[in-house]
Write a protein that holds these residues in place. Structure first.
Motif, mmCIF file in Angstrom:
data_model
loop_
_atom_site.group_PDB
_atom_site.id
_atom_site.type_symbol
_atom_site.label_atom_id
_atom_site.label_comp_id
_atom_site.label_asym_id
_atom_site.label_seq_id
_atom_site.Cartn_x
_atom_site.Cartn_y
_atom_site.Cartn_z
ATOM 1 N N PRO A 1 0.807 -1.224 0.000
ATOM 2 C CA PRO A 1 0.000 0.000 0.000
ATOM 3 C C PRO A 1 0.839 1.272 0.000
ATOM 4 O O PRO A 1 0.340 2.337 -0.384
ATOM 5 N N TYR B 1 0.723 3.612 -3.033
ATOM 6 C CA TYR B 1 -0.355 4.549 -3.349
ATOM 7 C C TYR B 1 0.066 6.017 -3.406
ATOM 8 O O TYR B 1 -0.472 6.780 -4.228
ATOM 9 N N LYS C 1 -4.400 4.294 4.695
ATOM 10 C CA LYS C 1 -3.696 3.198 4.047
ATOM 11 C C LYS C 1 -2.194 3.187 4.329
ATOM 12 O O LYS C 1 -1.585 2.129 4.419
#
Length: 257
Positions: A16, A19, A234
């Motif tokens: 993640p 991102y 996240k």
């Protein structure tokens, strides 16, 4: 497989921290994106983390298509002020957050259902590179395109770590250099094709608009905070700050060339 090209969505499930590289309106140009993915500290640290977490080697960020552009059937979009009242298809919660920040609504719609959703007015617009606009025949149901450099479209070349380690230093160097050269050639081809595809969209009846630097700053100042707020659930602030810092440096370096 011993080597594969993985999508952003697939990579994001195990990494993640990737991102922050998709924060909207982060790059002013293709050259800036190239500097970021070739030279930044954020990207070097991300590759190390990927190896530690998965045992695989992240070799290259592979340019998949042009920058994502806004399209819609209602009116020309020159700035965030043109969004209120419009309904957009968002591919994920982050994109939905961008549209909401601009005063529009966003809803997830699968690619296979997008054409009919646009044709019937379930949504007024979407965002994708020109390649996908043509692929989905969206020129038939979309009138306006705004080249706002929303997000850099990429996928990722990865290799089995044990296999990579089994090669000699010289062989590993050859692999990495070959991948970098292939990436360079891919970038040149895709960027040339993207320009041609935008012109084809124009030829098929779409009105294409490229925002001014001042208008781009309006998109950035409103859209980025909304996306970043979504990302906070996240990834850590450390990864976000590193990506934004290095993207700013990449823009400055690219503009100086």
């Amino acid at each position: 497989p011993v080597a594969d090209v993985s999508s952003f969505a697939a990579m994001g499930t195990v990494l993640p921290e990737l991102y922050p590289s998709s924060v909207p309106f982060m790059f002013n140009s293709y050259e800036a994106a190239h500097v970021f993915f070739d030279e930044s500290e954020y990207w070097a640290n991300l590759k190390k983390l990927f190896r530690e977490r998965t045992g695989c080697v992240l070799i290259e960020a592979v340019e998949e298509g042009g920058f994502l552009a806004f399209t819609n059937s209602k009116r020309e979009i020159r700035s965030p002020a043109d969004f209120p009242g419009l309904k957009f298809r968002g591919m994920d919660e982050g994109q939905v957050a961008i549209f909401k920040a601009f005063g529009a609504s966003g809803t997830p719609i699968p690619w296979g259902e997008l054409y009919m959703a646009l044709k019937t007015g379930v949504v007024d617009g979407q965002m994708n590179p020109a390649f996908y606009v043509l692929l989905g025949s969206l020129t038939e149901v979309q009138k306006y395109m705004t080249l706002a450099n929303i997000q850099y479209s990429d996928q990722f070349l990865v290799m089995n770590g044990d296999l990579f380690d089994s090669f000699s230093d010289e062989e590993r160097t050859v692999i990495l250099e070959a991948a970098k050269e292939a990436s360079r050639l891919t970038r040149a081809r895709i960027e040339a094709e993207d320009s041609q595809q935008v012109e084809k969209c124009r030829h098929l009846g779409m009105q294409v608009y490229a925002p001014t630097p001042e208008e781009m700053e309006q998109f950035r100042s409103i859209g980025q905070p909304a996306y970043i707020e979504w990302l906070k659930s996240k990834v850590s602030a450390e990864w976000l700050e590193a990506a934004l810092r290095d993207a700013k440096a990449a823009n400055e370096k690219a503009s100086a060339k």
